[in-house]
Design an enzyme around this catalytic site. Structure first.
Site, mmCIF file in Angstrom:
data_model
loop_
_atom_site.group_PDB
_atom_site.id
_atom_site.type_symbol
_atom_site.label_atom_id
_atom_site.label_comp_id
_atom_site.label_asym_id
_atom_site.label_seq_id
_atom_site.Cartn_x
_atom_site.Cartn_y
_atom_site.Cartn_z
ATOM 1 N N HIS A 154 0.959 -1.273 -0.060
ATOM 2 C CA HIS A 154 0.224 -0.450 0.108
ATOM 3 C C HIS A 154 1.069 1.538 0.639
ATOM 4 C CE1 HIS A 154 -4.501 -1.538 0.584
ATOM 5 N NE2 HIS A 154 -3.466 -3.589 1.134
ATOM 6 N N ASP A 361 3.724 9.692 -1.120
ATOM 7 C CA ASP A 361 2.009 8.745 -0.491
ATOM 8 C C ASP A 361 2.190 7.800 -1.521
ATOM 9 O OD1 ASP A 361 0.267 8.495 1.413
ATOM 10 O OD2 ASP A 361 -1.056 9.960 1.173
HETATM 11 C C1 GDG Z 1 -2.673 4.098 3.683
HETATM 12 C C2 GDG Z 1 -1.103 4.062 2.208
HETATM 13 C C3 GDG Z 1 -2.505 4.403 0.742
HETATM 14 C C4 GDG Z 1 -8.489 9.753 7.745
HETATM 15 N N1 GDG Z 1 -9.495 10.545 9.024
HETATM 16 C C5 GDG Z 1 -10.109 9.772 9.597
HETATM 17 C C6 GDG Z 1 -10.594 9.094 8.482
HETATM 18 N N2 GDG Z 1 -9.394 8.679 7.648
HETATM 19 C C7 GDG Z 1 -9.742 8.052 6.665
HETATM 20 C C8 GDG Z 1 -9.579 9.049 5.073
HETATM 21 C C9 GDG Z 1 -9.128 7.616 4.097
HETATM 22 C C10 GDG Z 1 -8.113 6.459 5.564
HETATM 23 O O1 GDG Z 1 -8.667 7.356 6.639
HETATM 24 C C11 GDG Z 1 -7.139 7.554 5.131
HETATM 25 O O2 GDG Z 1 -6.087 6.752 3.566
HETATM 26 P P1 GDG Z 1 -4.843 7.587 3.271
HETATM 27 O O3 GDG Z 1 -4.761 7.039 1.523
HETATM 28 O O4 GDG Z 1 -5.694 8.739 3.103
HETATM 29 O O5 GDG Z 1 -4.190 6.997 3.679
HETATM 30 P P2 GDG Z 1 -3.066 5.823 4.969
HETATM 31 O O6 GDG Z 1 -4.117 5.827 6.182
HETATM 32 O O7 GDG Z 1 -1.732 6.638 4.840
HETATM 33 O O8 GDG Z 1 -3.353 4.638 3.439
HETATM 34 C C12 GDG Z 1 -1.782 5.481 1.234
HETATM 35 C C13 GDG Z 1 -3.392 3.795 1.483
HETATM 36 O O9 GDG Z 1 -3.215 2.630 2.585
HETATM 37 C C14 GDG Z 1 -4.501 2.451 0.600
HETATM 38 O O10 GDG Z 1 -4.009 1.929 0.343
HETATM 39 O O11 GDG Z 1 -3.448 5.327 0.133
HETATM 40 O O12 GDG Z 1 -0.685 5.848 0.240
HETATM 41 O O13 GDG Z 1 -0.336 5.335 3.298
HETATM 42 O O14 GDG Z 1 -9.423 6.682 3.871
HETATM 43 O O15 GDG Z 1 -10.668 9.223 4.699
HETATM 44 N N3 GDG Z 1 -11.734 7.929 8.692
HETATM 45 C C15 GDG Z 1 -12.839 8.181 9.787
HETATM 46 N N4 GDG Z 1 -12.322 9.144 10.530
HETATM 47 C C16 GDG Z 1 -11.112 10.502 10.742
HETATM 48 O O16 GDG Z 1 -11.095 10.926 11.419
HETATM 49 N N5 GDG Z 1 -13.924 6.856 9.703
#
Ligand code: GDG
Length: 452
Positions: A154, A361
């Site tokens: 990821h 990212d």
């Molecule tokens: C890893 C990789 C890759 C955030 N704050 C809250 C919340 N979130 C959710 C977001 C989003 C998820 O968490 C975060 O996903 P990201 O992709 O932005 O980042 P990582 O957590 O670092 O994820 C990344 C991912 O895996 C998938 O392969 O894209 O690059 O680092 O969905 O909305 N959700 C809730 N409350 C929050 O306050 N419920």
């Protein structure tokens, strides 16, 4: 069709209703094919109390294994999150390495394999997730597991020149040749991994297959996505909610910029805060006319670098707010807690601008969620780091380099002043892309490549 076995460090508990997009996608895949989900229970116990918790819900079996405190420290806090996480995010100077922690990480992967192997059937397909479990496939092979195994990373995979900073790089990366398929987020990551196999490990390459001795491994990009239709629906429904109405009322007609990130140094928050402060310094006409809401739920608080980041951001937000705030306006609303997904979708919809500016990212799902949540007749603008995997798929965003403060200020200014027609044009192209390439298309693509 053969049974699907998903393995990931954290498993969305059977009754967890607030599971994220990935968890929902895995559940959907497991439901479709019937399956088993194996991973860490999230519990730390004394060695004598370790248990494998098994439960069946519908046609999905869950098998969740406890870890000891020592295992958790070496495997999770240590090697996964203080060695691999910074290095794979192109930050070798933040990498902490010890042989003992690497041994602990390997040991937990071995333990997972030993507990999983007896639950497997010959024609299962196994889908392993992420950097915590890189050697798991090779440990399963060592126990005689012959099933098809796919692995999805990821997070980014840096080029060889960076990867070799890891003292155990060859030992670790070579284990991936035990997989039939290794999926990464984009073409650069796929090239980096295939090049590493050829240049460092001496593998042969034929198209996207790397051949290491007897083993053939396909290395290919599978850019992850979101449930686009669901986020769009949620954001529409949330618009009428009390939380959304309160946020809108609190703006008194001012513009809103929004950021949503786990509190993680890869997300580029200090530079984003600085850029917003600089924007207000250089564009005094925007003072009192725009608020920046940053939602940053704390994460990995047991890792010292994350605690340092937290206090750094508190100081930075405090300094900007102290300098520019008015009795009835605060420039940065910095919120250290998490919200329900539908609440976030409502916030995205109200915002005029999203600031998604990670230093690196794998993908960044927030960028895609923001796009999915926009009202088609008046969509907000997306300022997106060119170092997020999402930038490759969303070239219509305002792409910025988070290391370029002037460029960041320009991006904010352009986003806030972009004419409606241009916003619509850019948004339509992005929305069409993520509607076609959603999370279902992603998991189907990966499983098809792994073979039915
Ligand atoms: C890893 C990789 C890759 C955030 N704050 C809250 C919340 N979130 C959710 C977001 C989003 C998820 O968490 C975060 O996903 P990201 O992709 O932005 O980042 P990582 O957590 O670092 O994820 C990344 C991912 O895996 C998938 O392969 O894209 O690059 O680092 O969905 O909305 N959700 C809730 N409350 C929050 O306050 N419920």
């Amino acid at each position: 069709m053969s049974r699907l076995v998903v393995v990931s460090n954290r498993v969305a508990q059977p009754r967890e209703t607030r599971a994220g997009g990935l968890a929902a996608a895995m559940r959907a895949a497991l439901k479709e094919h019937g399956g088993l989900w194996f991973g860490w229970s999230g519990k730390r116990v004394a060695p004598t109390e370790r248990a494998l918790h098994r439960e069946r819900v519908g046609n999905i079996d869950y098998a969740l294994l406890d870890l000891t405190r020592e295992e958790y420290e070496a495997y999770y806090l240590g090697f996964a999150n203080r060695t691999l996480w910074p290095l794979l995010h192109f930050q070798p100077t933040m990498m902490q390495y010890s042989r003992a922690q690497y041994a602990g990480y390997r040991q937990v992967n071995k333990l997972f394999a030993a507990r999983l192997a007896p639950l497997l059937r010959e024609d299962d397909r196994i889908w392993i997730h992420d950097y915590h479990l890189i050697p798991l496939a090779s440990e399963l092979r060592a126990l005689g597991v012959g099933s098809r195994i796919g692995f999805f990373l990821h997070i980014p995979l840096p080029p060889r020149e960076l990867l070799i900073n890891l003292p155990c790089h060859a030992d670790l990366i070579a284990t991936l040749s035990a997989c039939d398929l290794v999926g990464v987020q984009n073409r650069d990551d796929a090239h980096a991994l295939a090049d590493y196999f050829v240049d460092v490990l001496g593998a042969q390459r034929s198209g996207d297959i790397v051949v290491s001795g007897e083993r053939r491994t396909r290395v290919a990009p599978f850019p992850i996505s979101i449930d686009t239709a669901e986020v769009a629906r949620q954001s529409q429904a949330a618009a009428a909610s009390a939380t959304s109405r309160n946020l809108r009322a609190s703006l008194s007609g001012r513009a809103l910029a929004v950021g949503v990130d786990r509190l993680d140094y890869s997300k580029g928050l200090p530079r984003r805060f600085e850029a917003f402060g600089r924007f207000l310094a250089e564009h005094p006409d925007w003072r009192s006319r725009v608020s920046f809401l940053q939602i940053a739920p704390p994460s990995r608080e047991e890792v010292p670098e994350y605690r340092e980041l937290r206090s750094k951001l508190e100081r930075s937000a405090g300094a900007t707010n102290g300098r520019y705030a008015e009795p009835d306006w605060v420039p940065i609303r910095y919120v250290n807690r998490s919200f329900a997904r539908r609440t976030l979708a409502g916030f995205y919809r109200i915002a005029d601008l999203a600031l998604v500016t990670p230093l690196r990212d794998g993908m960044n799902l927030v960028a895609k969620e923001f796009v999915a949540a926009q009202p088609p007749d008046d969509p907000g603008a997306l300022v997106l780091s060119r170092f997020a995997g999402a930038a490759g798929e969303l070239p219509q965003a305002l792409l910025v380099n988070p290391y370029d403060p002037e460029g960041m200020v320009e991006g904010i200014e352009r986003g806030l002043t972009m004419p409606l027609e241009e916003r619509r044009e850019r948004w339509t192209a992005m929305f069409e892309h993520i509607s076609k390439h959603d999370i279902d298309a992603w998991r189907r693509g990966f499983l098809e490549a792994l073979g039915n």
